[in-house]
Design an enzyme around this catalytic site. Structure first.
Site, PDB file in Angstrom:
ATOM      1  N   ASN A   9       0.874  -1.167   0.000  1.00 33.32           N
ATOM      2  CA  ASN A   9       0.000   0.000   0.000  1.00 33.32           C
ATOM      3  C   ASN A   9       0.916   1.222   0.000  1.00 33.32           C
ATOM      4  OD1 ASN A   9      -1.655   2.187   0.538  1.00 33.32           O
ATOM      5  ND2 ASN A   9      -2.819   1.173   2.137  1.00 33.32           N
ATOM      6  N   ARG A  11       0.466   4.200   0.404  1.00 36.92           N
ATOM      7  CA  ARG A  11       0.140   5.236   1.392  1.00 36.92           C
ATOM      8  C   ARG A  11       0.652   4.881   2.789  1.00 36.92           C
ATOM      9  NH1 ARG A  11      -5.763   7.530   0.838  1.00 36.92           N
ATOM     10  NH2 ARG A  11      -4.791   8.809   2.433  1.00 36.92           N
ATOM     11  N   CYS A  12       1.176   3.680   2.954  1.00 37.16           N
ATOM     12  CA  CYS A  12       1.639   3.193   4.259  1.00 37.16           C
ATOM     13  C   CYS A  12       3.157   3.318   4.361  1.00 37.16           C
ATOM     14  CB  CYS A  12       1.217   1.732   4.427  1.00 37.16           C
ATOM     15  SG  CYS A  12       1.936   0.908   5.861  1.00 37.16           S
ATOM     16  N   GLY A  13       3.623   4.040   5.381  1.00 33.48           N
ATOM     17  CA  GLY A  13       5.058   4.220   5.583  1.00 33.48           C
ATOM     18  C   GLY A  13       5.798   2.911   5.796  1.00 33.48           C
ATOM     19  N   ARG A  16       6.155   1.307   2.443  1.00 28.20           N
ATOM     20  CA  ARG A  16       7.164   2.001   1.633  1.00 28.20           C
ATOM     21  C   ARG A  16       8.580   1.669   2.109  1.00 28.20           C
ATOM     22  NH1 ARG A  16       3.501   6.324   2.380  1.00 28.20           N
ATOM     23  NH2 ARG A  16       4.935   7.293   3.861  1.00 28.20           N
TER      24      ARG A  16
END
Length: 150
Positions: A9, A11-13, A16
Protein backbone atom coordinates in the site's frame (compact mmCIF):
# COMPACT_ATOMS: atom_id res chain seq x y z
CA UNK A 1 16.92 -13.67 -10.69
CA UNK A 2 15.34 -13.75 -7.26
CA UNK A 3 11.56 -13.62 -7.22
CA UNK A 4 10.06 -11.42 -4.52
CA UNK A 5 6.49 -10.22 -4.24
CA UNK A 6 5.22 -7.49 -1.95
CA UNK A 7 1.55 -6.85 -1.22
CA UNK A 8 1.93 -3.11 -0.92
CA UNK A 9 0.00 0.00 0.00
CA UNK A 10 1.93 3.07 -1.20
CA UNK A 11 0.14 5.24 1.39
CA UNK A 12 1.64 3.19 4.26
CA UNK A 13 5.06 4.22 5.58
CA UNK A 14 5.87 0.70 6.79
CA UNK A 15 5.04 -0.67 3.36
CA UNK A 16 7.16 2.00 1.63
CA UNK A 17 10.11 1.29 3.97
CA UNK A 18 9.80 -2.45 3.34
CA UNK A 19 9.75 -1.94 -0.42
CA UNK A 20 12.84 0.28 -0.14
CA UNK A 21 14.67 -2.40 1.90
CA UNK A 22 13.89 -4.99 -0.77
CA UNK A 23 15.22 -2.66 -3.46
CA UNK A 24 18.29 -1.95 -1.29
CA UNK A 25 19.13 -5.64 -1.64
CA UNK A 26 19.39 -5.18 -5.40
CA UNK A 27 16.07 -6.79 -6.30
CA UNK A 28 13.11 -5.18 -8.03
CA UNK A 29 10.11 -7.06 -6.61
CA UNK A 30 6.72 -7.67 -8.09
CA UNK A 31 4.63 -4.97 -6.43
CA UNK A 32 0.97 -5.79 -5.95
CA UNK A 33 -1.05 -2.83 -4.77
CA UNK A 34 -3.58 -5.00 -3.00
CA UNK A 35 -6.18 -2.24 -2.66
CA UNK A 36 -6.29 -1.93 -6.46
CA UNK A 37 -5.76 -5.66 -7.18
CA UNK A 38 -6.97 -7.58 -4.12
CA UNK A 39 -5.78 -11.15 -3.71
CA UNK A 40 -8.38 -13.83 -4.28
CA UNK A 41 -9.64 -15.54 -1.13
CA UNK A 42 -7.57 -18.66 -1.90
CA UNK A 43 -4.43 -16.56 -2.28
CA UNK A 44 -5.15 -14.75 0.95
CA UNK A 45 -5.59 -18.04 2.80
CA UNK A 46 -2.30 -19.34 1.37
CA UNK A 47 -0.42 -16.15 2.25
CA UNK A 48 -1.67 -16.16 5.83
CA UNK A 49 -0.87 -19.86 6.25
CA UNK A 50 2.64 -19.30 4.87
CA UNK A 51 3.36 -16.66 7.52
CA UNK A 52 2.80 -19.27 10.22
CA UNK A 53 0.84 -16.79 12.31
CA UNK A 54 -2.84 -16.71 13.33
CA UNK A 55 -5.32 -15.16 10.92
CA UNK A 56 -6.05 -12.32 13.34
CA UNK A 57 -2.46 -11.08 12.87
CA UNK A 58 -3.23 -10.45 9.19
CA UNK A 59 -6.20 -8.23 10.02
CA UNK A 60 -5.90 -4.48 10.52
CA UNK A 61 -7.73 -4.33 13.83
CA UNK A 62 -7.24 -0.55 14.11
CA UNK A 63 -9.18 0.01 10.88
CA UNK A 64 -12.61 1.55 11.57
CA UNK A 65 -14.26 -1.12 9.43
CA UNK A 66 -12.94 -3.81 11.81
CA UNK A 67 -15.04 -2.27 14.58
CA UNK A 68 -18.01 -1.56 12.33
CA UNK A 69 -18.13 -5.20 11.26
CA UNK A 70 -17.72 -6.33 14.90
CA UNK A 71 -14.77 -8.54 13.91
CA UNK A 72 -13.28 -8.39 17.39
CA UNK A 73 -16.35 -9.97 18.99
CA UNK A 74 -15.99 -13.26 20.84
CA UNK A 75 -16.66 -16.21 18.56
CA UNK A 76 -15.62 -14.57 15.28
CA UNK A 77 -13.96 -17.37 13.31
CA UNK A 78 -10.89 -17.36 11.09
CA UNK A 79 -13.20 -18.02 8.14
CA UNK A 80 -15.22 -14.90 8.96
CA UNK A 81 -12.04 -12.83 9.25
CA UNK A 82 -10.78 -14.12 5.90
CA UNK A 83 -14.15 -13.46 4.28
CA UNK A 84 -14.07 -9.88 5.61
CA UNK A 85 -10.52 -9.30 4.30
CA UNK A 86 -11.46 -10.77 0.92
CA UNK A 87 -14.50 -8.52 0.71
CA UNK A 88 -12.79 -5.45 2.19
CA UNK A 89 -9.05 -5.47 1.30
CA UNK A 90 -8.48 -2.39 3.50
CA UNK A 91 -8.65 -4.89 6.39
CA UNK A 92 -5.53 -6.75 5.16
CA UNK A 93 -2.54 -5.88 7.28
CA UNK A 94 0.50 -4.91 5.25
CA UNK A 95 2.96 -5.34 3.82
CA UNK A 96 3.08 -9.06 3.16
CA UNK A 97 6.27 -10.15 1.41
CA UNK A 98 6.91 -13.48 -0.32
CA UNK A 99 10.47 -14.57 -1.12
CA UNK A 100 12.15 -17.93 -1.74
CA UNK A 101 13.07 -17.90 1.97
CA UNK A 102 9.56 -17.40 3.31
CA UNK A 103 6.48 -15.24 3.69
CA UNK A 104 6.17 -12.51 6.30
CA UNK A 105 3.91 -9.77 7.43
CA UNK A 106 6.66 -7.16 7.62
CA UNK A 107 5.71 -5.12 10.64
CA UNK A 108 8.12 -3.63 11.50
CA UNK A 109 9.63 -3.18 8.05
CA UNK A 110 12.97 -4.67 9.19
CA UNK A 111 11.27 -8.08 9.42
CA UNK A 112 11.81 -8.33 5.66
CA UNK A 113 15.57 -8.63 6.25
CA UNK A 114 15.08 -12.14 7.64
CA UNK A 115 13.64 -13.42 4.35
CA UNK A 116 15.67 -11.54 1.75
CA UNK A 117 18.00 -13.89 -0.15
CA UNK A 118 20.51 -11.12 -0.89
CA UNK A 119 22.36 -8.84 1.49
CA UNK A 120 21.70 -5.13 1.73
CA UNK A 121 23.88 -3.23 -0.72
CA UNK A 122 24.32 -0.06 1.29
CA UNK A 123 23.15 2.12 4.11
CA UNK A 124 19.42 2.49 4.69
CA UNK A 125 17.34 4.74 6.91
CA UNK A 126 13.59 4.66 7.30
CA UNK A 127 11.50 7.64 6.20
CA UNK A 128 11.55 8.89 9.79
CA UNK A 129 15.37 8.88 9.80
CA UNK A 130 15.86 5.74 11.89
CA UNK A 131 19.03 4.00 10.68
CA UNK A 132 18.36 0.34 9.90
CA UNK A 133 21.39 -0.58 7.80
CA UNK A 134 24.81 0.95 8.31
CA UNK A 135 27.28 1.91 5.58
CA UNK A 136 28.75 -1.60 5.71
CA UNK A 137 25.42 -3.17 4.70
CA UNK A 138 24.86 -4.67 8.16
CA UNK A 139 22.07 -3.99 10.64
CA UNK A 140 22.68 -0.87 12.66
CA UNK A 141 23.87 -1.24 16.25
CA UNK A 142 21.17 -2.05 18.76
CA UNK A 143 19.30 -4.58 16.63
CA UNK A 144 19.24 -8.14 17.82
CA UNK A 145 18.72 -10.05 14.57
CA UNK A 146 21.40 -10.56 11.91
CA UNK A 147 20.87 -9.53 8.31
CA UNK A 148 19.95 -12.23 5.83
CA UNK A 149 22.74 -14.24 4.31
CA UNK A 150 23.95 -13.70 0.75
Amino acid sequence: MTSITIYHNPRCGTSRNTLALIRNSGVEPEVIEYLKSPPRRETLVALIAATGHPVINAVRSKEALFTELNLGAPGVTDEQLIDAMAQHPILINRPIVVTPLGTRLCRPSEAVLDILPQRQQGAFSKEDGEVVIGANGQRAQGTDRPTSKP
